[in-house]
Scaffold this active site. Sequence first.
Site, PDB file in Angstrom:
ATOM      1  N   SER A 178     -37.223 -54.582  38.628  1.00 16.13           N
ATOM      2  CA  SER A 178     -38.392 -53.990  39.260  1.00 16.13           C
ATOM      3  C   SER A 178     -38.249 -52.583  38.710  1.00 16.13           C
ATOM      4  CB  SER A 178     -39.269 -54.626  39.729  1.00 16.13           C
ATOM      5  OG  SER A 178     -40.286 -53.395  40.184  1.00 16.13           O
ATOM      6  N   SER A 179     -39.059 -51.859  38.293  1.00 14.59           N
ATOM      7  CA  SER A 179     -39.198 -50.316  37.436  1.00 14.59           C
ATOM      8  C   SER A 179     -40.339 -49.806  39.031  1.00 14.59           C
ATOM      9  CB  SER A 179     -40.036 -50.230  36.085  1.00 14.59           C
ATOM     10  OG  SER A 179     -41.442 -50.578  36.481  1.00 14.59           O
ATOM     11  N   LYS A 211     -35.025 -55.753  44.175  1.00 15.36           N
ATOM     12  CA  LYS A 211     -36.543 -56.622  43.659  1.00 15.36           C
ATOM     13  C   LYS A 211     -35.070 -56.376  42.215  1.00 15.36           C
ATOM     14  CE  LYS A 211     -40.172 -58.955  41.521  1.00 15.36           C
ATOM     15  NZ  LYS A 211     -39.728 -59.653  40.342  1.00 15.36           N
ATOM     16  N   THR A 228     -39.217 -84.597  44.708  1.00 18.38           N
ATOM     17  CA  THR A 228     -39.987 -85.190  43.247  1.00 18.38           C
ATOM     18  C   THR A 228     -41.214 -84.839  43.160  1.00 18.38           C
ATOM     19  OG1 THR A 228     -40.111 -87.391  44.944  1.00 18.38           O
ATOM     20  CG2 THR A 228     -37.894 -87.814  43.128  1.00 18.38           C
ATOM     21  N   THR A 283     -33.250 -69.153  -5.545  1.00 25.53           N
ATOM     22  CA  THR A 283     -32.742 -68.882  -6.853  1.00 25.53           C
ATOM     23  C   THR A 283     -32.079 -66.922  -6.182  1.00 25.53           C
ATOM     24  OG1 THR A 283     -33.446 -70.097  -7.699  1.00 25.53           O
ATOM     25  CG2 THR A 283     -32.970 -68.669  -9.225  1.00 25.53           C
ATOM     26  N   SER A 302     -25.965 -74.727 -10.561  1.00 22.40           N
ATOM     27  CA  SER A 302     -27.382 -74.528 -10.076  1.00 22.40           C
ATOM     28  C   SER A 302     -27.782 -73.915  -8.810  1.00 22.40           C
ATOM     29  CB  SER A 302     -28.303 -75.785 -10.461  1.00 22.40           C
ATOM     30  OG  SER A 302     -29.900 -75.337 -10.244  1.00 22.40           O
ATOM     31  N   THR A 303     -29.010 -73.168  -8.511  1.00 23.96           N
ATOM     32  CA  THR A 303     -28.857 -73.109  -7.104  1.00 23.96           C
ATOM     33  C   THR A 303     -29.213 -74.295  -6.389  1.00 23.96           C
ATOM     34  OG1 THR A 303     -30.301 -70.723  -7.892  1.00 23.96           O
ATOM     35  CG2 THR A 303     -31.072 -71.365  -5.971  1.00 23.96           C
ATOM     36  N   ASN A 304     -30.132 -75.059  -6.913  1.00 26.17           N
ATOM     37  CA  ASN A 304     -30.571 -75.791  -6.105  1.00 26.17           C
ATOM     38  C   ASN A 304     -28.819 -76.740  -5.343  1.00 26.17           C
ATOM     39  OD1 ASN A 304     -32.678 -75.431  -7.697  1.00 26.17           O
ATOM     40  ND2 ASN A 304     -32.605 -77.012  -9.071  1.00 26.17           N
TER      41      ASN A 304
END
Length: 451
Positions: free
Chosen positions: A322-323, A328, A191, A105, A144-146
């Site tokens: 990577s930091s 990497k 597998t 609503t 209506s909102t509905n």
Amino acid sequence: MSNTEKNYRIERDGIGEYRVPSSSYYGIHTARALDNFFLNNCKIVNPEIIKGIAIVKLAAARANSMEKKLDSAKGTEIKKACERVFNGEFMDEFPLPAIQGGAGTSTNMNLNEVIANIAIEAMGGEKGDYSLIHPIEDINMSQSTNDVYPTGVKIAAIKVLRELVEEAMKLQEVFQEKEHEFAHVYKLGRTQLQDAVPLTLGQSFGAFGEAISRDRWRLYKIEERLRRINIGGTAVGTGVGASLKYRYYVSEELKRITGYGLARAENLIDATQNLDVFVEVSGLLKTMASSLNKIANDLRFMSCGPLGGIGEINLPAIQMGSSIMPGKINPVGPEFIKQIFHKVQGNDLIISAAVADGELELNALTPLIAESLLENLELLRDGVRMFSSKVIPGVTVNEDVCERMLRSSLSTITRHIDTLGYDELSKILKECEKTGKTYEVILKEKGLLEE
């Protein structure tokens, strides 16, 4: 009058008076909802839902004009205002949180107020002068909102669903291109993560493409469910406050505006209170997310290492990994997809639980359902787009690694099972383990394999 007072206007509703920012196109109902449903850092209502409801408001204004319920001057400005909202203007005027009480609503009233005030200004009035155009009496006429909110959500969902299906088709095509590119590369099958019989890398990518093809077809077909709307049912589906002509006109206008083939549900009471269609759509989105997650897992596994792991394929280096470790590169594309899967899975649970939590003639949790569904659609659309444009096209193969692993595995002995049998091959494999010889050497020594 103080400067503070000038910054606000006073509006009134059935509860009483409330201050609304003078510059705001929204009004008292939106302002109350903002105060009631304050959630710090919560997402606002999805813009696609706002646009979907704006389309409903436009169709309703056209239908009411056809019925001569709206005079020409009002109707013209209201329709123009709806179009402006649908085209993405005034989005800052829809500040409500995605989670809110009242079955939508507040969002419906937000649209009513913004559209009314846009039209009022166009007619030369000031915001809040609802004697010119009223948010409820004029903008919300016959509605209506509905019935407005679920219809707007379905329109929004169809739009994003179509975008997702289009992206899925592109991903399927990219996998099929890789299927042909890698058709000549034999690799070791696996597998349960153990060595198995060979196949080509092209066949692996072909299987990925088939999985996405099924997901795409499922989602294409599910749009039919979303096209059934409850507009015209108003509060509980009985259509109180909306004439039979209006119900026909508004449905036809929605179909004309969207081009989506929308149709009014046969049983509007059912369509108003039961939201199982959203569970159905969500389930298929989760299915697609599961397919994507499995593919992401496979790509990460085949590319792991690369020197200390499998290393059969290389994923494109789209950013540093990577930091602290120079050079990497991480499989960030598949990891992006995997996190989307978990988010989609969580939202699916929310949607299922919230739909089941409806009572009698309405589900009060529709905003949560709508936001979760739209989020899943957009997550998958954007994730698939990233996967098909930045990850899959850049996959390359290390043919020497694939060949080495294939030759070093004993599992390829399975190709002789038709001629030598399971038990005989088992004995030969045990001899391989004891002697360190390859099974080809032992088969030749026993005269079971020609040079």
